[in-house]
Design a protein around this motif. Structure first.
Motif, PDB file in Angstrom:
ATOM      1  N   SER A 145       0.582  -1.234   0.211  1.00 37.46           N
ATOM      2  CA  SER A 145      -0.234   0.180  -0.149  1.00 37.46           C
ATOM      3  C   SER A 145       0.796   1.207   0.023  1.00 37.46           C
ATOM      4  CB  SER A 145      -0.652  -0.630   1.753  1.00 37.46           C
ATOM      5  OG  SER A 145      -1.977  -1.057   1.373  1.00 37.46           O
ATOM      6  N   ASP A 146       0.077   1.864  -0.154  1.00 36.81           N
ATOM      7  CA  ASP A 146       0.916   3.387  -0.192  1.00 36.81           C
ATOM      8  C   ASP A 146       0.685   4.436   0.699  1.00 36.81           C
ATOM      9  OD1 ASP A 146       2.064   3.869  -3.123  1.00 36.81           O
ATOM     10  OD2 ASP A 146      -0.236   3.502  -3.447  1.00 36.81           O
ATOM     11  N   ASP A 147      -1.042   4.379   1.381  1.00 36.14           N
ATOM     12  CA  ASP A 147      -1.568   4.756   2.360  1.00 36.14           C
ATOM     13  C   ASP A 147      -2.254   3.874   3.630  1.00 36.14           C
ATOM     14  OD1 ASP A 147      -0.840   7.094   1.171  1.00 36.14           O
ATOM     15  OD2 ASP A 147      -2.829   7.861   0.618  1.00 36.14           O
ATOM     16  N   ILE A 169       2.153  -0.066  10.632  1.00 38.41           N
ATOM     17  CA  ILE A 169       2.716   0.604  10.259  1.00 38.41           C
ATOM     18  C   ILE A 169       3.519   1.205   9.876  1.00 38.41           C
ATOM     19  CG2 ILE A 169       1.873   2.784   8.971  1.00 38.41           C
ATOM     20  CD1 ILE A 169      -0.881   2.327  10.098  1.00 38.41           C
ATOM     21  N   GLU A 170       4.020   1.219  11.357  1.00 39.94           N
ATOM     22  CA  GLU A 170       5.721   2.083  11.098  1.00 39.94           C
ATOM     23  C   GLU A 170       6.400   0.961  11.004  1.00 39.94           C
ATOM     24  OE1 GLU A 170       5.478   4.243  15.296  1.00 39.94           O
ATOM     25  OE2 GLU A 170       5.092   5.868  14.147  1.00 39.94           O
ATOM     26  N   ASP A 171       6.690   0.290  11.997  1.00 38.73           N
ATOM     27  CA  ASP A 171       7.647  -1.064  11.234  1.00 38.73           C
ATOM     28  C   ASP A 171       7.710  -1.466   9.995  1.00 38.73           C
ATOM     29  OD1 ASP A 171       8.134  -1.260  13.726  1.00 38.73           O
ATOM     30  OD2 ASP A 171       7.095  -2.530  14.684  1.00 38.73           O
ATOM     31  N   THR A 172       6.414  -1.639   8.923  1.00 37.32           N
ATOM     32  CA  THR A 172       6.525  -1.693   7.543  1.00 37.32           C
ATOM     33  C   THR A 172       6.637  -0.935   6.801  1.00 37.32           C
ATOM     34  OG1 THR A 172       3.910  -3.075   8.522  1.00 37.32           O
ATOM     35  CG2 THR A 172       4.550  -2.340   5.762  1.00 37.32           C
ATOM     36  N   ARG A 173       6.370   0.714   7.362  1.00 39.08           N
ATOM     37  CA  ARG A 173       7.685   1.468   6.157  1.00 39.08           C
ATOM     38  C   ARG A 173       9.318   1.277   6.695  1.00 39.08           C
ATOM     39  NH1 ARG A 173       6.254   6.086   9.466  1.00 39.08           N
ATOM     40  NH2 ARG A 173       4.378   5.999   8.651  1.00 39.08           N
ATOM     41  N   ASN A 177       8.359  -1.216   3.071  1.00 41.14           N
ATOM     42  CA  ASN A 177       7.541  -0.359   2.443  1.00 41.14           C
ATOM     43  C   ASN A 177       7.862   0.795   2.586  1.00 41.14           C
ATOM     44  OD1 ASN A 177       6.150   1.155   0.562  1.00 41.14           O
ATOM     45  ND2 ASN A 177       4.310   0.339   1.213  1.00 41.14           N
ATOM     46  N   PRO A 178       8.766   1.434   2.390  1.00 45.04           N
ATOM     47  CA  PRO A 178       9.210   3.347   2.743  1.00 45.04           C
ATOM     48  C   PRO A 178       7.975   4.088   2.416  1.00 45.04           C
ATOM     49  CG  PRO A 178      11.030   2.431   0.815  1.00 45.04           C
ATOM     50  CD  PRO A 178       9.700   1.125   1.765  1.00 45.04           C
TER      51      PRO A 178
END
Length: 258
Positions: A145-147, A169-173, A177-178
């Motif tokens: 995802s983007d959002d 979400i932060e861990d995934t980023r 997925n930056p």
């Protein structure tokens, strides 16, 4: 193709209603081509658009099968601009199968499938309706995802799991997925009670949780539209819920241009 995950670890907060309504508004009022991905074993999005089945391929096959053409899974709906990648109860087995398969990456399978679809430049948006859980299929959705949009129904347990979801979400980023961002929390099922206003005020006071200005009002028409399998904006355009989803999509698009 902009990919949006609709997710909350709490059930009953209008995740599916939000995903389906957002797709319908984008397709019918903004002339956008939308792929709606059902990532919940209950398959409610698939049922709402008349594509639920145990005989045809589903997102379970996308997650588990090798060398599958993801276009084989996508189903047309009666709406020209809305297609659905359906789900059913086989997603329970698929989640376990992915976790047991260490021969290839586990978290990036949906992203690979959606990237292949995006290369064709057919869809403008992909909206993923996620289960109220953090499992391998929802992690796949976040990686793709983007959002992220978090629907929140303000009640006694409204904020349970919110911190854990934000951390995921932060861990995934950080790890996979930056480009992933929390686009905002969307207040749903709103009836203007004092407790709701207090909860909303608390949420808006927390800068780590961006909140959309639009609130989605509660309406009995939602239940009626669900039984009729008709999107709320088509079923009752003048209902508060329908008008609010129209306004919400406009707000989301406007924010995306900033």
């Amino acid at each position: 193709m902009k990919t949006i995950s609709i997710i909350n670890l709490k059930g009953g907060v209008a995740k599916t209603l939000t995903a389906d309504s957002m797709a319908h508004v984008l397709a019918t009022l903004h002339n956008k081509r939308v792929l709606l991905v059902d990532n919940d074993k209950q398959g409610n999005t698939s049922k709402a658009f008349g594509v639920h089945s145990y005989d045809d391929k589903s997102i379970s096959d996308v997650l588990t099968a090798r060398r599958l053409d993801p276009r084989e899974v996508i189903k047309k709906t009666r709406f020209e601009n809305i297609d659905v990648m359906p789900a059913n109860m086989t997603l329970i087995r698929a989640n376990m199968e992915v976790l047991m398969d260490s021969t290839r990456p586990q978290q990036t399978r949906l992203r690979s499938a959606l990237n292949a679809i995006a290369e064709e430049n057919f869809y403008d948006f992909c909206i993923i309706d996620n289960a109220p859980d953090i499992n391998i299929s929802t992690i796949n959705a976040l990686v793709a995802s983007d959002d992220v949009i978090i629907p929140i129904k303000i009640d006694k347990y409204a904020f349970d799991g919110l911190e854990e979801l934000k951390e995921q979400i932060e861990d995934t980023r950080d790890d996979l997925n930056p480009r992933l961002r929390l686009a905002g929390c969307l207040i749903t099922c709103f009836i203007r009670a004092d407790a709701e206003k207090q909860g909303e005020a608390w949420l808006r006071s927390r800068p780590e949780y961006p909140v959309f200005d639009t609130r989605i009002r509660y309406s009995d028409k939602v239940t009626e539209s669900t039984f009729s399998e008709i999107p709320i904006v088509e079923y009752s355009r003048r209902s508060g819920t329908a008008m609010d989803y129209i306004a919400f999509v406009q707000e989301y698009l406007r924010r995306g241009k900033q």
